[in-house]
Design a protein around this motif. Structure first.
Motif, PDB file in Angstrom:
ATOM      1  N   ARG A  74      -1.314   7.568   6.571  1.00  0.00           N
ATOM      2  CA  ARG A  74      -2.067   8.816   6.711  1.00  0.00           C
ATOM      3  C   ARG A  74      -1.189  10.030   6.411  1.00  0.00           C
ATOM      4  O   ARG A  74      -1.635  11.009   5.803  1.00  0.00           O
ATOM      5  CB  ARG A  74      -2.650   8.920   8.120  1.00  0.00           C
ATOM      6  N   GLU A  75       0.053   9.986   6.842  1.00  0.00           N
ATOM      7  CA  GLU A  75       0.971  11.087   6.556  1.00  0.00           C
ATOM      8  C   GLU A  75       1.230  11.202   5.056  1.00  0.00           C
ATOM      9  O   GLU A  75       1.320  12.307   4.510  1.00  0.00           O
ATOM     10  CB  GLU A  75       2.286  10.871   7.312  1.00  0.00           C
ATOM     11  N   LEU A  87       0.825  -1.201   0.000  1.00  0.00           N
ATOM     12  CA  LEU A  87       0.000   0.000   0.000  1.00  0.00           C
ATOM     13  C   LEU A  87       0.859   1.249   0.000  1.00  0.00           C
ATOM     14  O   LEU A  87       0.609   2.210  -0.719  1.00  0.00           O
ATOM     15  CB  LEU A  87      -0.908  -0.019   1.239  1.00  0.00           C
ATOM     16  N   LEU A  88       1.928   1.223   0.799  1.00  0.00           N
ATOM     17  CA  LEU A  88       2.809   2.387   0.871  1.00  0.00           C
ATOM     18  C   LEU A  88       3.509   2.631  -0.457  1.00  0.00           C
ATOM     19  O   LEU A  88       3.632   3.769  -0.913  1.00  0.00           O
ATOM     20  CB  LEU A  88       3.855   2.183   1.980  1.00  0.00           C
ATOM     21  N   TRP A  89       3.984   1.551  -1.086  1.00  0.00           N
ATOM     22  CA  TRP A  89       4.672   1.716  -2.368  1.00  0.00           C
ATOM     23  C   TRP A  89       3.724   2.254  -3.430  1.00  0.00           C
ATOM     24  O   TRP A  89       4.102   3.072  -4.268  1.00  0.00           O
ATOM     25  CB  TRP A  89       5.272   0.381  -2.820  1.00  0.00           C
ATOM     26  N   THR A  90       2.478   1.792  -3.421  1.00  0.00           N
ATOM     27  CA  THR A  90       1.493   2.308  -4.386  1.00  0.00           C
ATOM     28  C   THR A  90       1.311   3.804  -4.225  1.00  0.00           C
ATOM     29  O   THR A  90       1.277   4.569  -5.186  1.00  0.00           O
ATOM     30  CB  THR A  90       0.135   1.604  -4.179  1.00  0.00           C
ATOM     31  N   LEU A  91       1.205   4.236  -2.969  1.00  0.00           N
ATOM     32  CA  LEU A  91       1.001   5.654  -2.697  1.00  0.00           C
ATOM     33  C   LEU A  91       2.208   6.482  -3.090  1.00  0.00           C
ATOM     34  O   LEU A  91       2.096   7.580  -3.623  1.00  0.00           O
ATOM     35  CB  LEU A  91       0.696   5.843  -1.208  1.00  0.00           C
ATOM     36  N   ASP A 110      -0.179  -2.637  11.795  1.00  0.00           N
ATOM     37  CA  ASP A 110      -0.116  -1.986  13.089  1.00  0.00           C
ATOM     38  C   ASP A 110      -0.392  -0.489  12.969  1.00  0.00           C
ATOM     39  O   ASP A 110      -0.464   0.073  11.880  1.00  0.00           O
ATOM     40  CB  ASP A 110       1.239  -2.240  13.753  1.00  0.00           C
ATOM     41  N   ARG A 111      -0.543   0.145  14.121  1.00  0.00           N
ATOM     42  CA  ARG A 111      -0.898   1.562  14.128  1.00  0.00           C
ATOM     43  C   ARG A 111       0.181   2.434  13.505  1.00  0.00           C
ATOM     44  O   ARG A 111      -0.113   3.450  12.882  1.00  0.00           O
ATOM     45  CB  ARG A 111      -1.161   2.011  15.568  1.00  0.00           C
ATOM     46  N   ALA A 112       1.434   2.062  13.693  1.00  0.00           N
ATOM     47  CA  ALA A 112       2.525   2.850  13.121  1.00  0.00           C
ATOM     48  C   ALA A 112       2.423   2.883  11.601  1.00  0.00           C
ATOM     49  O   ALA A 112       2.630   3.920  10.967  1.00  0.00           O
ATOM     50  CB  ALA A 112       3.873   2.271  13.546  1.00  0.00           C
ATOM     51  N   ALA A 113       2.085   1.740  11.006  1.00  0.00           N
ATOM     52  CA  ALA A 113       1.951   1.683   9.551  1.00  0.00           C
ATOM     53  C   ALA A 113       0.764   2.520   9.086  1.00  0.00           C
ATOM     54  O   ALA A 113       0.828   3.210   8.064  1.00  0.00           O
ATOM     55  CB  ALA A 113       1.793   0.236   9.097  1.00  0.00           C
ATOM     56  N   VAL A 114      -0.337   2.453   9.844  1.00  0.00           N
ATOM     57  CA  VAL A 114      -1.513   3.257   9.500  1.00  0.00           C
ATOM     58  C   VAL A 114      -1.173   4.741   9.543  1.00  0.00           C
ATOM     59  O   VAL A 114      -1.540   5.514   8.650  1.00  0.00           O
ATOM     60  CB  VAL A 114      -2.684   2.951  10.460  1.00  0.00           C
ATOM     61  N   GLN A 115      -0.444   5.158  10.585  1.00  0.00           N
ATOM     62  CA  GLN A 115      -0.063   6.556  10.713  1.00  0.00           C
ATOM     63  C   GLN A 115       0.826   6.989   9.553  1.00  0.00           C
ATOM     64  O   GLN A 115       0.703   8.101   9.030  1.00  0.00           O
ATOM     65  CB  GLN A 115       0.668   6.780  12.044  1.00  0.00           C
ATOM     66  N   GLN A 116       1.716   6.096   9.138  1.00  0.00           N
ATOM     67  CA  GLN A 116       2.598   6.411   8.024  1.00  0.00           C
ATOM     68  C   GLN A 116       1.805   6.621   6.738  1.00  0.00           C
ATOM     69  O   GLN A 116       2.076   7.543   5.962  1.00  0.00           O
ATOM     70  CB  GLN A 116       3.622   5.288   7.832  1.00  0.00           C
TER      71      GLN A 116
END
Length: 238
Positions: A92-93, A17-21, A84-90
């Motif tokens: 969101r940023e 998900l992060l790489w897509t974004l 985890d929450r840290a990944a979700v926060q990342q």
């Protein structure tokens, strides 16, 4: 008489998900600075630029749809505890950065559209995107703005730019031309461009002066281009 040639400024499971974004953000960054391609001394013809504007407008809509899908995925993953929450926060940023890039891209598209407008009542030369920032000392400020012209007119625009600040001093109306608020006593700024030119500099205002308006007057040397005088509210950013 003093004048200055301004400096021209030419812009875990959560991994996929992060790489897509990040890829999407890269596309935005590339599109957000499309205006650099028109250059200050040349650029594409208006028809080609219109096509690029249309393509990027469509891309904004597509990326906005993708952003909505990513938000739904984040909500789902939060509920199912798949990351985890840290990944979700990342994520969101990154989404916040995504929205910021989208806003920049829309601003640049508006800027480009103004250059290819065919409206007869539009000024041939315009002053846009004035930014005023605090300097390193009390009463010192940095300014920058962009001078553009309608690409339909063609040719090179040259001439002089006059900068002044309007306000009050000691409770009375006061007007300060550039020569009174620059260390070198600059009276006017030189301009020469085909499509646009960025101008920037620094000014020093007196302690007892309260700025209210910025006045920018453009006087082309070509008689076919009418002079332009625009007023902007004094707004300091940053």
């Amino acid at each position: 008489m003093h004048y200055r040639t301004p400096r021209i400024v030419q812009p875990g499971s959560g991994r996929p998900l992060l790489w897509t974004l990040l890829v999407l953000l890269g596309l935005f960054a590339a599109g957000g600075y499309l205006w650099l391609q028109v250059g200050q001394n040349g650029g594409p013809d208006p028809e080609r630029l219109q096509a690029r504007i249309a393509a990027d407008s469509a891309r904004i809509k597509a990326l906005e749809k993708e952003r909505g899908q990513l938000l739904e995925q984040v909500a789902m993953l939060e509920q199912t505890s798949q990351i985890d929450r840290a990944a979700v926060q990342q994520v969101r940023e990154q989404l916040a950065a995504f929205q910021q890039e989208r806003s920049k891209m829309e601003e640049e598209l508006t800027f480009l559209r103004s250059m290819v407008s065919t409206r007869e009542d539009r000024e041939a030369i315009r002053v846009q995107r004035l930014v005023i920032e605090k300097g390193g000392a009390e009463g010192r400020y940095r300014y920058r703005f962009t001078i553009t012209r309608n690409m339909q007119n063609g040719g090179t625009a040259s001439g002089w730019v006059f900068f002044a600040v309007d306000g009050t001093r000691g409770g009375k109306p006061a007007w300060l031309p550039l020569r009174e608020i620059t260390e070198e006593g600059t009276e006017k700024l030189k301009m020469k461009f085909r499509n646009f030119q960025d101008i920037e500099g620094e000014i020093q205002l007196p302690d007892d002066f309260k700025p209210l308006k910025v006045i920018i007057e453009v006087k082309p040397s070509n008689r076919k281009l009418p002079p332009v005088k625009q007023r902007f509210d004094w707004k300091v950013t940053g």
